[in-house]
Design an enzyme around this catalytic site. Structure first.
Site, short mmCIF file in Angstrom:
data_model
loop_
_atom_site.label_atom_id
_atom_site.label_comp_id
_atom_site.label_asym_id
_atom_site.label_seq_id
_atom_site.Cartn_x
_atom_site.Cartn_y
_atom_site.Cartn_z
CB SER A 148 -0.88 -0.17 1.37
OG SER A 148 -1.37 1.22 1.63
CE1 TYR A 193 -4.98 -1.61 5.39
CE2 TYR A 193 -3.61 -0.24 4.54
CZ TYR A 193 -4.26 -0.91 4.14
OH TYR A 193 -4.35 -1.48 2.68
#
Length: 251
Positions: free
Chosen positions: A146, A159
């Protein structure tokens, strides 16, 4: 669409919805037998049915990766059996959906679950499945990273931490398995048109406005990048973190 994966098999974790489901559909459309995996059997069955309706091949294997080692090893064994004893492509896509939260408000249960799903399961599945690829001298692993793994995001430390770990694992595994014919790379999406992001489109609009693409990434954009890295056209690419983010990290 070119059937570049005819005769090959793939396991895609977290593939009952969102990006993972699109990756499964794309690999199947290009000829692979895809093992679809996730917690929700009804969603998994729907993905398999859609793939079959389009002329592809897929099977569903349930797995709750938050449950830890026994569940992960069970998935590895079941996926191998469903794929006929051989896996050629592993896509470590599963991740825990997290609501942005200040670090001080993240409880230990959430911390442990996020690590278990996004990092530990990828580590254990790779350890269980990739040595056989290396013994054959061929195979591909594509991890789902990501943009948050390479840049700081307020209220997304958990995250971001898991995705930074995925990026690091990608490079380490490239060094470990590349000499044995197994390529390991990662895709790093930016804001993508998942159900969750579309539901928060107004909040993300200013972020998208600052990118060259000026829009959400499509699920197809990410899946195409995964297929590229898993395929023979990427034969000389090892340890790459490929941004699929509309230019977000570039500017």
């Amino acid at each position: 669409m070119e059937r570049q994966f005819d005769g090959r098999t793939a396991l895609v974790t977290g593939s009952t919805s969102g990006i993972g489901a699109e990756v499964a559909r794309t690999l199947a459309a290009r000829g692979a037998l895809v093992v679809v995996s996730g917690r929700r059997a009804e969603r998994g069955a729907a993905v398999v049915e859609e793939i079959s309706a389009r002329g592809g091949k897929a099977v569903f294997v349930p797995a709750d990766l938050a449950a830890g080692g026994t569940a992960v090893r069970g998935l590895a064994d079941a996926a191998l059996a469903a794929a006929g004893g051989r896996l050629d492509i592993l896509v470590n896509n599963a991740a825990l959906l997290l609501t942005p939260s200040p670090t001080a408000e993240v409880d230990e249960e959430t911390l442990d679950a996020a690590y278990a799903v996004s990092v530990k399961s990828a580590f254990q599945l790779t350890g269980a499945l990739v040595p056989a690829m290396a013994a054959r001298g061929s195979g591909a692993v594509v991890n789902m990273g990501s943009v948050t793994g390479t840049s700081g995001w307020a209220n997304s430390a958990l995250y971001s931490m898991t995705k930074a770990a995925v990026h690091s694992l990608t490079k380490s595994w490239a060094a470990e398995y590349g000499p044995h014919g197994v390529r390991v790379n990662a895709v790093a999406p930016g804001p993508t048109a998942t159900e969750e992001n579309l539901a928060n489109a107004d909040q993300l609009a200013p972020l998208l406005a600052g990118t060259p693409a000026r829009r959400f990434g499509r699920l197809e954009d990410v899946a195409a990048a995964v297929a590229f890295l898993a395929g023979d056209e990427a034969a000389h690419i090892h340890g790459a973190i490929l941004p699929v983010d509309g230019g977000f990290t570039a500017v």
